[in-house]
Motif scaffolding. Structure first.
Motif, PDB file in Angstrom:
ATOM      1  N   LEU A  37      58.845  16.521  13.549  1.00 21.60           N
ATOM      2  CA  LEU A  37      58.950  17.689  12.729  1.00 21.60           C
ATOM      3  C   LEU A  37      58.196  17.585  11.555  1.00 21.60           C
ATOM      4  N   GLU A  38      58.228  16.270  10.835  1.00 19.46           N
ATOM      5  CA  GLU A  38      57.179  15.944   9.770  1.00 19.46           C
ATOM      6  C   GLU A  38      55.737  16.151  10.125  1.00 19.46           C
ATOM      7  N   GLU A  39      55.013  15.837  11.020  1.00 18.87           N
ATOM      8  CA  GLU A  39      53.754  15.584  11.720  1.00 18.87           C
ATOM      9  C   GLU A  39      53.628  17.502  11.663  1.00 18.87           C
ATOM     10  N   LEU A  40      54.423  18.030  12.121  1.00 18.26           N
ATOM     11  CA  LEU A  40      54.238  19.692  12.386  1.00 18.26           C
ATOM     12  C   LEU A  40      54.559  20.556  11.124  1.00 18.26           C
ATOM     13  N   GLN A  41      54.826  19.620  10.114  1.00 19.59           N
ATOM     14  CA  GLN A  41      55.292  20.264   8.905  1.00 19.59           C
ATOM     15  C   GLN A  41      56.083  21.486   8.961  1.00 19.59           C
ATOM     16  N   LEU A  42      57.141  21.281   9.780  1.00 26.86           N
ATOM     17  CA  LEU A  42      58.166  22.451   9.850  1.00 26.86           C
ATOM     18  C   LEU A  42      59.176  22.344   8.962  1.00 26.86           C
ATOM     19  N   GLU A  43      59.876  23.575   8.536  1.00 31.00           N
ATOM     20  CA  GLU A  43      61.049  23.434   7.851  1.00 31.00           C
ATOM     21  C   GLU A  43      62.156  23.257   8.920  1.00 31.00           C
ATOM     22  N   TYR A  44      63.198  22.250   8.566  1.00 31.23           N
ATOM     23  CA  TYR A  44      64.336  22.081   9.372  1.00 31.23           C
ATOM     24  C   TYR A  44      65.389  21.625   8.439  1.00 31.23           C
ATOM     25  N   ILE A  97      62.662  17.797  24.028  1.00 32.00           N
ATOM     26  CA  ILE A  97      62.252  18.522  22.469  1.00 32.00           C
ATOM     27  C   ILE A  97      61.100  18.147  22.027  1.00 32.00           C
ATOM     28  N   ILE A  98      60.226  17.123  22.229  1.00 35.69           N
ATOM     29  CA  ILE A  98      59.190  16.949  21.804  1.00 35.69           C
ATOM     30  C   ILE A  98      58.011  17.931  22.619  1.00 35.69           C
ATOM     31  N   ASP A  99      58.340  18.230  23.983  1.00 33.12           N
ATOM     32  CA  ASP A  99      57.355  19.067  24.583  1.00 33.12           C
ATOM     33  C   ASP A  99      57.706  20.571  24.057  1.00 33.12           C
ATOM     34  N   TYR A 100      58.966  20.857  23.681  1.00 31.87           N
ATOM     35  CA  TYR A 100      59.181  22.137  23.316  1.00 31.87           C
ATOM     36  C   TYR A 100      58.696  22.450  22.070  1.00 31.87           C
ATOM     37  N   LEU A 101      58.929  21.459  20.946  1.00 30.14           N
ATOM     38  CA  LEU A 101      58.200  21.518  19.702  1.00 30.14           C
ATOM     39  C   LEU A 101      56.599  21.714  19.626  1.00 30.14           C
ATOM     40  N   ALA A 102      56.106  20.760  20.617  1.00 30.29           N
ATOM     41  CA  ALA A 102      54.490  20.777  20.770  1.00 30.29           C
ATOM     42  C   ALA A 102      54.145  22.001  20.991  1.00 30.29           C
ATOM     43  N   GLN A 103      54.713  22.747  22.143  1.00 25.61           N
ATOM     44  CA  GLN A 103      54.209  23.849  23.022  1.00 25.61           C
ATOM     45  C   GLN A 103      54.404  25.171  22.184  1.00 25.61           C
ATOM     46  N   ARG A 104      55.619  25.099  21.229  1.00 26.98           N
ATOM     47  CA  ARG A 104      56.031  26.381  20.471  1.00 26.98           C
ATOM     48  C   ARG A 104      55.384  26.092  19.095  1.00 26.98           C
ATOM     49  N   GLY A 149      53.207  23.263  17.814  1.00 23.69           N
ATOM     50  CA  GLY A 149      51.948  22.070  17.376  1.00 23.69           C
ATOM     51  C   GLY A 149      51.105  22.130  18.729  1.00 23.69           C
ATOM     52  N   THR A 150      50.461  23.080  18.958  1.00 19.13           N
ATOM     53  CA  THR A 150      49.373  22.876  20.033  1.00 19.13           C
ATOM     54  C   THR A 150      48.382  21.907  19.751  1.00 19.13           C
ATOM     55  N   ALA A 151      47.962  21.668  18.480  1.00 16.73           N
ATOM     56  CA  ALA A 151      47.354  20.557  17.987  1.00 16.73           C
ATOM     57  C   ALA A 151      47.479  19.208  18.394  1.00 16.73           C
ATOM     58  N   LEU A 152      48.660  19.039  18.747  1.00 14.91           N
ATOM     59  CA  LEU A 152      49.169  17.600  19.310  1.00 14.91           C
ATOM     60  C   LEU A 152      49.294  17.638  20.726  1.00 14.91           C
ATOM     61  N   LEU A 153      48.826  18.528  21.382  1.00 14.83           N
ATOM     62  CA  LEU A 153      48.689  18.942  22.914  1.00 14.83           C
ATOM     63  C   LEU A 153      47.380  18.742  23.254  1.00 14.83           C
ATOM     64  N   PRO A 154      46.798  18.257  24.559  1.00 14.16           N
ATOM     65  CA  PRO A 154      45.446  18.396  25.180  1.00 14.16           C
ATOM     66  C   PRO A 154      45.457  19.817  25.722  1.00 14.16           C
TER      67      PRO A 154
END
Length: 226
Positions: free
Chosen positions: A19-26, A69-76, A78-83
């Motif tokens: 969550l911190e890498e994605l700079q999301l509010e939570y 959870i990680i896959d959900y957050l990345a795909q919704r 944080g696509t920068a963290l996905l290939p």
């Protein structure tokens, strides 16, 4: 609004980092393990029937399991963290995402359980039998399995700065917990300097340190030098 249900010294620490890498509010709701059993409090079952952390809610969605959870957050978010999807890198992402809990964690967790068995109160005449049983399991199976996996990871990291190449990805966050747990053992840390250096590298990231500040004490966090 994203809400994370976080248990101390658990897999949920890596979700805070994500969550911190994605700079999301939570919002974060913290739970403490039972001091006698080390288990999560029963209050977590009001959020998810299994009563285990992490649990993430996002509007109408409730997810357990770190990889999901990680896959959900990345795909919704944080696509920068996905290939890129459907590339060789994508399938490497899928592989390591599942490998972390499906292959690497079981021998680590079994070792933790066996250590608890050795430390548990028992009649004095039973203790030598318990120690012999634990030693036999370690010698016959567990130690070999753990070293097979750690050698595999070390060989991969010898050719890569991060698991998917030159940049941090969601997989590094998923892999962090089992590798931190492994490197918590000084003998393993000495035996696998590349993995130990990798763990130190991820623990130095600003977002990781911000996650530590929000998540509270974390036994597998950065080692404090005397």
């Amino acid at each position: 609004m994203i809400e994370l249900h976080h248990l101390n010294d658990s897999r949920s620490q890596r979700i805070i980092w994500m969550l911190e890498e994605l700079q999301l509010e939570y919002d974060i709701k913290c739970y403490q393990r039972d001091t006698h059993t080390s288990l999560a409090p029963k209050s977590l079952t009001r959020v998810h029937p299994l009563g285990k952390a992490p649990i993430l809610t996002d509007d109408e969605i409730t997810l357990a399991e770190s990889g999901a959870i990680i896959d959900y957050l990345a795909q919704r978010y944080g696509t920068a963290l996905l290939p890129k999807a459907n590339t060789a890198a994508w399938w490497n992402y899928v592989y390591w995402l599942h490998y972390a809990e499906g292959s690497l964690m079981p021998p680590l967790w079994m070792g933790h359980v066996l250590a608890k068995v050795q430390q548990a109160p028992m009649p004095f005449f039973v203790r030598p039998i318990a120690k012999k049983l634990v030693a036999g399991i370690n010698d016959a199976f567990l130690s070999q399995q753990l070293h097979t996996h750690l050698n595999f990871v070390a060989d991969h990291l010898a050719c890569h700065e991060w698991f998917l190449g030159d940049n941090l990805s969601a997989v590094d966050i998923q892999m962090s917990f089992p590798l931190e747990a492994a490197m918590y053992n000084p003998k393993l840390a000495d035996s696998y300097p590349r993995i130990n250096a990798y763990v130190a590298q991820l623990q130095a990231r600003p977002a990781y340190l911000q996650a530590l500040a929000k998540g509270g004490a974390y036994v597998y966090g950065p080692k404090v030098m005397a």
